[in-house]
Design an enzyme around this catalytic site. Structure first.
Site, short mmCIF file in Angstrom:
data_model
loop_
_atom_site.label_atom_id
_atom_site.label_comp_id
_atom_site.label_asym_id
_atom_site.label_seq_id
_atom_site.Cartn_x
_atom_site.Cartn_y
_atom_site.Cartn_z
N ASN A 384 0.57 -1.04 0.04
CA ASN A 384 0.32 0.37 0.07
C ASN A 384 0.72 1.58 -0.04
O ASN A 384 2.04 1.24 -0.20
CB ASN A 384 -0.95 -0.02 1.24
CG ASN A 384 0.17 0.51 2.82
OD1 ASN A 384 0.57 -0.35 2.73
ND2 ASN A 384 -0.75 0.75 3.40
N CYS A 386 2.48 2.83 2.58
CA CYS A 386 2.81 3.61 3.36
C CYS A 386 3.71 1.59 3.71
O CYS A 386 4.46 1.48 4.83
CB CYS A 386 2.73 3.68 5.59
SG CYS A 386 1.43 5.38 4.26
N GLU A 388 2.74 -0.86 5.13
CA GLU A 388 2.59 -2.34 5.88
C GLU A 388 1.57 -3.27 5.42
O GLU A 388 1.13 -4.16 6.55
CB GLU A 388 1.98 -1.37 7.05
CG GLU A 388 0.60 -0.18 7.16
CD GLU A 388 0.37 0.91 6.47
OE1 GLU A 388 -0.95 1.23 6.86
OE2 GLU A 388 1.28 0.80 5.86
#
Length: 745
Positions: A384, A386, A388
């Site tokens: 995604n 970021c 994570e």
């Protein structure tokens, strides 16, 4: 300390001859907050003054407030919330504890009012307690006991849902998902351009996007030429820029993930730096590299690396692990590469880009796919925004994830012990809420709805891990901290899986559960070699229950950055260490700087907090390592991220890795990293089995600017943060980091 007279003088000096009561309250609040460099209690005072004004301008009764703003042609609240408020009116009003609003610091309440509380004609019309009840009512609807329990935990700031849920719950825009993992149609240029419309819809639904362009043909000149990855990214970047202007709370952002063997990887690595040509530079897109084990092996042994056009090597997009390595070596013998480079030269280019822009992010594709709860669905090729969230995505399935984070400092007992039972219970409550949100959310595309309903993926993480260590007097990299780190994440993991199994017993497993690793009794921690669980929980019994009843959710844990919501709850971001003991909060609503509360209160208990000590810490740019008169244990506990060995941060991430079934946004702070140093750190991260090797790399400028509260800047006044990295008191150099508020749970 002589700060209070200075604070009073600041109020008097700043008041105009004619001022409204509202303006006076805001002025007093901001003046108090400006004194937080003197003592962090001033931030609490500023928050209380701000809340007093907010309460004066808003309605007290939640039910009356909902009816007022949920009826009529200009209603901003959804019909169902209005009906539920009428049905349970007195129960809801009696449950609300308005005094909890006065626990917010100035930075927290100002951020909350700026980006979360509902507005009409630019004016805030909602109290924080109304927001929490609005969220709880949206999540659990007519289940009044769960509504009240969820409200109470949100109100006590034990956990929080992510930004889209807080901002949109109960409104006429029910967008609650934080993350979308998108696979564009790479079969033609028309298909790639049509994908722009999908991206626009995700952005306008308050989502952050991760997408893979690994299948896009690399740039090739000629009459039948291909424009390549960078030209397509420029189109996406322009749309991100436009949709940012249409969003209420944050700019539109996406991370483009590209495999390191792609022929366009070299210009891709530099496209956010000053080295990029103007026509190839992007600003609204971030970069992620998908790196296989074979590249890391060649990097370690200083071998060459071949770059390919994906249309020539289709097998590389469909394999991982040993099969990928064999396929890669076969292509290297039989296919003409776009280029052959030295692996370490490519790594040096990556490191130079990271020093300047903070990225590209580093993800290890084989670790991700070898430890994949959704292995039965297919290869994971993207993360995604970021880094994570890792899920299977395809043209038919746009992976979706809804997030929450638990405020782990709230479970530190005054006795110095840790309340694992409370943490376990609140984690289960968060899972129940996230699972319910999947059913009531609106999704921007049919493919997103399909994936959300068939995989029911969610993610629970933490915020404030560094606060836990400080509260308990543990140095960040100590063995005690490492043990507690594992215990916290083991507790969250067990609670999340137990809650999901209970939901499956009631509602059935998620539709695609059959054939999953969990269906045969193989859980995430079983996929990590040599994982030894504690005796705190009976994982054998849990595994048997899962095999009997299934899981309601395919993914349950991840560690997100929490950049924005951690500010709301007054915690340090995610699992990161403090970057300074002079904390500069930088979010969209403004900059607020204060002394680290844990340090100040620790020094007060020891009789060491003086004006001289305060100025000494400021002169040392928020570091206590060279401050005279401080005991060695204080210096160890309050080491900043710049003073903690990066390998220790990697080890903490790897230690908790078996209990995180997606992955972690792991950032590193290294003042002036070299390519060799970054190679050693990343080889260590890869060897420890991490899925995300690096989120942001944060660096420091070679010289510090004048520290806050010293010299020309009068002590006790605020000053703007010198970098975009929330939490730094000095210029970060040039990472260009923009905190990911979309994914922050």
């Amino acid at each position: 300390m002589t700060s209070f007279p200075r604070f009073v003088d600041g109020i008097a000096l700043g008041v105009a001859t004619q001022v409204s009561s509202r303006e006076l309250r805001r002025h007093c609040a901001s003046t108090a907050a400006a004194s937080a460099l003197t003592h962090p209690d001033y931030s609490i005072l500023g928050g209380r003054l701000y809340v007093a004004g907010l309460h004066k301008d808003t309605q007290r009764s939640f039910t009356d407030w909902v009816i007022c703003y949920g009826t009529g042609k200009d209603a901003i609240l959804g019909r169902e919330v209005v009906e539920l408020a009428k049905r349970f009116g007195s129960d809801l009003d009696d449950a609300i504890v308005h005094s909890r609003d006065f626990l917010f610091s100035y930075a927290s309440i100002h951020s909350l009012a700026h980006s979360y509380l509902l507005r009409v004609d630019g004016r805030v019309i909602e109290r924080p307690q109304h927001m929490y009840m609005r969220v709880a009512l949206t999540v659990h609807r007519d289940n009044l006991p769960m509504v009240l329990e969820t409200y109470d935990s949100l109100s006590r700031r034990l956990f929080t849902f992510a930004t889209p849920t807080l901002a949109n719950a109960g409104t006429v825009h029910p967008h609650y998902a934080s993350c979308f993992l998108y696979m564009p149609d790479v079969s033609s240029s028309a298909g790639l351009l049509e994908g722009v419309h999908d991206l626009d819809r995700f952005w306008l639904a308050d989502g952050g996007i991760g997408l893979s362009l690994g299948g896009v043909p690399c740039r090739r000149a000629g009459t039948d030429g291909q424009p390549g990855v960078l030209s397509l990214m420029k189109v996406y970047d322009a749309h991100a820029d436009y949709t940012s202007l249409c969003r209420r709370t944050r700019p539109s952002r996406a991370t483009v993930h590209l495999p390191i063997w792609h022929g366009d990887v070299q210009p891709f690595i530099t496209c956010r730096t000053s080295r990029a040509a103007a026509h190839e530079r992007v600003k609204g897109l971030f970069l992620g590299l998908w790196i296989p084990d074979i590249f890391m092996e060649r990097l370690a042994s200083d071998e060459s690396w071949s770059l390919f056009n994906p249309t020539d090597v289709p097998g590389l997009l469909e394999t991982h692990g040993g099969n990928f390595a064999a396929q890669y070596e076969e292509y290297a013998r039989t296919v003409d590469p776009v280029a052959v480079v030295r692996a370490r030269d490519l790594w040096a280019a990556i490191c130079r880009a990271q020093q300047e822009s903070g990225g590209p992010f580093v993800l290890y594709q084989d670790s991700i796919n070898l430890k994949n709860n959704q292995a039965h669905l297919g290869i994971i090729r993207t993360s995604n925004l970021c880094t994570e969230i890792v899920q299977f995505a395809s043209r038919e399935h746009t992976a979706v994830c809804t997030l929450a984070s638990v405020a782990v400092p709230r479970f530190v007992r005054s006795s110095g012990s840790y309340d694992f039972g409370g943490l376990h219970a609140v984690t289960k409550l968060a899972v129940y809420g996230l699972n319910a949100l999947i059913d009531v959310a609106s999704y921007p595309t049919p493919e997103a709805r399909t994936s959300a309903e068939e995989t029911r993926a969610l993610a629970v993480g933490v915020q404030g891990l560094a606060d836990v260590f400080m509260a308990l007097g543990m140095p960040f990299s100590s063995s005690r901290a490492r043990d507690l780190n594992v215990a916290i994440f083991e507790t969250i993991y067990h609670a999340a899986y137990e809650a999901s199994c209970e939901l499956a017993r009631r509602d059935g497993p998620y539709p695609l559960f059959s054939g999953s690793p969990a269906s045969s009794g193989r859980l995430q921690h079983d996929m990590w070699p040599e994982t030894v669980t504690s005796d705190r929980y009976d994982f054998g019994a849990l595994r048997a229950q899962i095999q009997e009843h299934g899981l309601r959710n395919s993914m349950l844990t991840a560690q997100m950055p929490t950049a924005s919501t951690a500010r709301l709850l007054g915690n340090c971001d995610g699992v990161d260490p403090y970057t300074s003991n002079v904390v500069a909060h930088r979010v969209l609503s403004g900059d607020y700087t204060e002394m680290c509360g844990w340090l100040v209160r620790d020094l007060e208990r020891r009789g060491l907090w003086t004006e001289h000590m305060r100025l000494d810490i400021l002169r040392n740019h928020g570091s206590v390592q060279n401050v005279a008169g401080l005991p060695d244990d204080v210096k160890e506990i309050y080491r900043t991220a710049w003073e903690i060995e990066p390998r220790s941060v990697v080890d903490l991430a790897a230690d908790r890795g078996p209990y995180i079934d997606q992955t972690q946004s792991m950032s590193l702070n290294i003042a002036q990293p070299s390519a060799d140093e970054m190679m050693r750190i990343q080889l260590h991260a890869w060897e420890r089995g991490l899925k995300t090797g690096l989120y942001y790399l944060r660096t420091q400028a070679p010289a510090y600017p004048l520290p806050y509260g010293v010299g020309r800047i009068p002590a006790g006044t605020s000053a703007p943060a010198a970098s975009e990295d929330a939490g730094k008191v000095v210029d970060s150099g040039s990472t260009g980091e923009v905190q990911c508020e979309t994914c922050s749970a």
